[in-house]
Design a protein around this motif. Structure first.
Motif, PDB file in Angstrom:
ATOM      1  N   LEU A 140      47.696-119.327-116.459  1.00  0.00           N
ATOM      2  CA  LEU A 140      46.559-119.593-115.575  1.00  0.00           C
ATOM      3  C   LEU A 140      45.390-118.678-115.905  1.00  0.00           C
ATOM      4  O   LEU A 140      44.248-119.119-116.027  1.00  0.00           O
ATOM      5  CB  LEU A 140      46.968-119.421-114.112  1.00  0.00           C
ATOM      6  CG  LEU A 140      45.851-119.580-113.077  1.00  0.00           C
ATOM      7  CD1 LEU A 140      45.277-120.992-113.111  1.00  0.00           C
ATOM      8  CD2 LEU A 140      46.361-119.243-111.697  1.00  0.00           C
ATOM      9  N   THR A 161      43.743-119.673-119.124  1.00  0.00           N
ATOM     10  CA  THR A 161      42.916-120.870-118.936  1.00  0.00           C
ATOM     11  C   THR A 161      41.592-120.510-118.284  1.00  0.00           C
ATOM     12  O   THR A 161      40.535-120.976-118.696  1.00  0.00           O
ATOM     13  CB  THR A 161      43.667-121.903-118.066  1.00  0.00           C
ATOM     14  OG1 THR A 161      44.900-122.221-118.710  1.00  0.00           O
ATOM     15  CG2 THR A 161      42.847-123.163-117.880  1.00  0.00           C
ATOM     16  N   THR A 193      37.737-120.805-119.961  1.00  0.00           N
ATOM     17  CA  THR A 193      36.738-121.709-119.406  1.00  0.00           C
ATOM     18  C   THR A 193      35.355-121.177-119.760  1.00  0.00           C
ATOM     19  O   THR A 193      35.007-120.072-119.378  1.00  0.00           O
ATOM     20  CB  THR A 193      36.891-121.795-117.872  1.00  0.00           C
ATOM     21  OG1 THR A 193      38.212-122.235-117.579  1.00  0.00           O
ATOM     22  CG2 THR A 193      35.877-122.755-117.278  1.00  0.00           C
ATOM     23  N   LYS A 240      37.069-136.652-109.053  1.00  0.00           N
ATOM     24  CA  LYS A 240      38.103-136.806-110.081  1.00  0.00           C
ATOM     25  C   LYS A 240      39.485-136.812-109.419  1.00  0.00           C
ATOM     26  O   LYS A 240      39.709-136.121-108.423  1.00  0.00           O
ATOM     27  CB  LYS A 240      38.033-135.663-111.094  1.00  0.00           C
ATOM     28  CG  LYS A 240      36.813-135.688-111.967  1.00  0.00           C
ATOM     29  CD  LYS A 240      36.883-134.527-112.948  1.00  0.00           C
ATOM     30  CE  LYS A 240      35.837-134.647-114.020  1.00  0.00           C
ATOM     31  NZ  LYS A 240      36.020-133.604-115.050  1.00  0.00           N
ATOM     32  N   GLU A 290      42.081-135.541-110.674  1.00  0.00           N
ATOM     33  CA  GLU A 290      42.679-134.238-110.901  1.00  0.00           C
ATOM     34  C   GLU A 290      41.602-133.260-111.367  1.00  0.00           C
ATOM     35  O   GLU A 290      40.841-133.554-112.278  1.00  0.00           O
ATOM     36  CB  GLU A 290      43.761-134.365-111.977  1.00  0.00           C
ATOM     37  CG  GLU A 290      44.624-133.144-112.114  1.00  0.00           C
ATOM     38  CD  GLU A 290      45.782-133.383-113.061  1.00  0.00           C
ATOM     39  OE1 GLU A 290      46.023-132.487-113.881  1.00  0.00           O
ATOM     40  OE2 GLU A 290      46.416-134.453-112.985  1.00  0.00           O
ATOM     41  N   LEU A 291      41.533-132.119-110.716  1.00  0.00           N
ATOM     42  CA  LEU A 291      40.579-131.087-111.119  1.00  0.00           C
ATOM     43  C   LEU A 291      41.242-130.179-112.151  1.00  0.00           C
ATOM     44  O   LEU A 291      42.331-129.656-111.900  1.00  0.00           O
ATOM     45  CB  LEU A 291      40.141-130.238-109.932  1.00  0.00           C
ATOM     46  CG  LEU A 291      39.156-130.856-108.969  1.00  0.00           C
ATOM     47  CD1 LEU A 291      38.928-129.934-107.776  1.00  0.00           C
ATOM     48  CD2 LEU A 291      37.835-131.148-109.649  1.00  0.00           C
ATOM     49  N   THR A 292      40.572-129.994-113.261  1.00  0.00           N
ATOM     50  CA  THR A 292      41.065-129.086-114.285  1.00  0.00           C
ATOM     51  C   THR A 292      40.473-127.707-114.042  1.00  0.00           C
ATOM     52  O   THR A 292      39.528-127.550-113.268  1.00  0.00           O
ATOM     53  CB  THR A 292      40.649-129.578-115.688  1.00  0.00           C
ATOM     54  OG1 THR A 292      39.215-129.532-115.773  1.00  0.00           O
ATOM     55  CG2 THR A 292      41.145-130.995-115.961  1.00  0.00           C
ATOM     56  N   MET A 293      41.011-126.723-114.727  1.00  0.00           N
ATOM     57  CA  MET A 293      40.453-125.385-114.590  1.00  0.00           C
ATOM     58  C   MET A 293      39.000-125.345-115.096  1.00  0.00           C
ATOM     59  O   MET A 293      38.173-124.682-114.467  1.00  0.00           O
ATOM     60  CB  MET A 293      41.326-124.354-115.306  1.00  0.00           C
ATOM     61  CG  MET A 293      42.659-124.113-114.583  1.00  0.00           C
ATOM     62  SD  MET A 293      42.525-123.895-112.772  1.00  0.00           S
ATOM     63  CE  MET A 293      41.558-122.417-112.661  1.00  0.00           C
ATOM     64  N   PRO A 294      38.646-126.045-116.179  1.00  0.00           N
ATOM     65  CA  PRO A 294      37.223-126.084-116.538  1.00  0.00           C
ATOM     66  C   PRO A 294      36.354-126.707-115.439  1.00  0.00           C
ATOM     67  O   PRO A 294      35.229-126.265-115.217  1.00  0.00           O
ATOM     68  CB  PRO A 294      37.191-126.929-117.815  1.00  0.00           C
ATOM     69  CG  PRO A 294      38.530-126.687-118.431  1.00  0.00           C
ATOM     70  CD  PRO A 294      39.481-126.613-117.249  1.00  0.00           C
ATOM     71  N   ASP A 295      36.889-127.718-114.731  1.00  0.00           N
ATOM     72  CA  ASP A 295      36.158-128.298-113.603  1.00  0.00           C
ATOM     73  C   ASP A 295      35.939-127.255-112.509  1.00  0.00           C
ATOM     74  O   ASP A 295      34.842-127.133-111.958  1.00  0.00           O
ATOM     75  CB  ASP A 295      36.926-129.482-112.999  1.00  0.00           C
ATOM     76  CG  ASP A 295      37.035-130.672-113.916  1.00  0.00           C
ATOM     77  OD1 ASP A 295      36.159-130.841-114.793  1.00  0.00           O
ATOM     78  OD2 ASP A 295      38.007-131.442-113.753  1.00  0.00           O
TER      79      ASP A 295
END
Length: 123
Positions: free
Chosen positions: A9, A12, A16, A56, A58-63
């Motif tokens: 985590l 990631t 970002t 979205k 699913e939210l990604t870590m970049p999101d």
């Protein structure tokens, strides 16, 4: 296993791009909102960006990193809007007081100032 998940985590998050630019102890400034018009434009634009990201499945870590960055601009916009609304309330009170005393010039001059700002908020 928990340590591995935490490491993944954190990696990631650090990877970002939006967050990687932020140094420890520093914060992004966000786009400035020097005027009410800029604040309303930024508020509108960045709320839409936030809505698009939140829509979205699913939210990604970049999101999440992108959301983190755009909140700075939204906070700037809200701060300016709040400041301007306080000023508008004071000017509107002058319109109100002028109307109580029948002071047409006070009503007209302050009313025009008030409406100039109000029309930026609600065209």
């Amino acid at each position: 296993m928990k340590k591995l998940a935490l490491t993944a985590l954190l990696t990631t998050l650090l990877a970002t791009p939006a967050l990687a630019e932020e140094k420890p102890g520093e914060h992004f400034e966000g786009e400035p909102s020097g005027t009410l018009a800029e604040a309303v434009a930024n508020f509108s634009r960045y709320n839409q960006e936030l809505a698009d990201l939140l829509a979205k499945d699913e939210l990604t870590m970049p999101d999440v990193g992108e959301i983190h960055v755009l909140t700075y601009t939204l906070e700037n916009a809200l701060g300016k809007i709040s400041e301007e609304i306080e000023e508008m309330a004071e000017v509107l009170e002058e319109v109100h007081l002028g109307s109580e005393t029948g002071n047409v010039e006070r009503v007209r001059s302050n009313g025009e100032i008030y409406l100039e700002s109000a029309r930026i908020l609600i065209p």
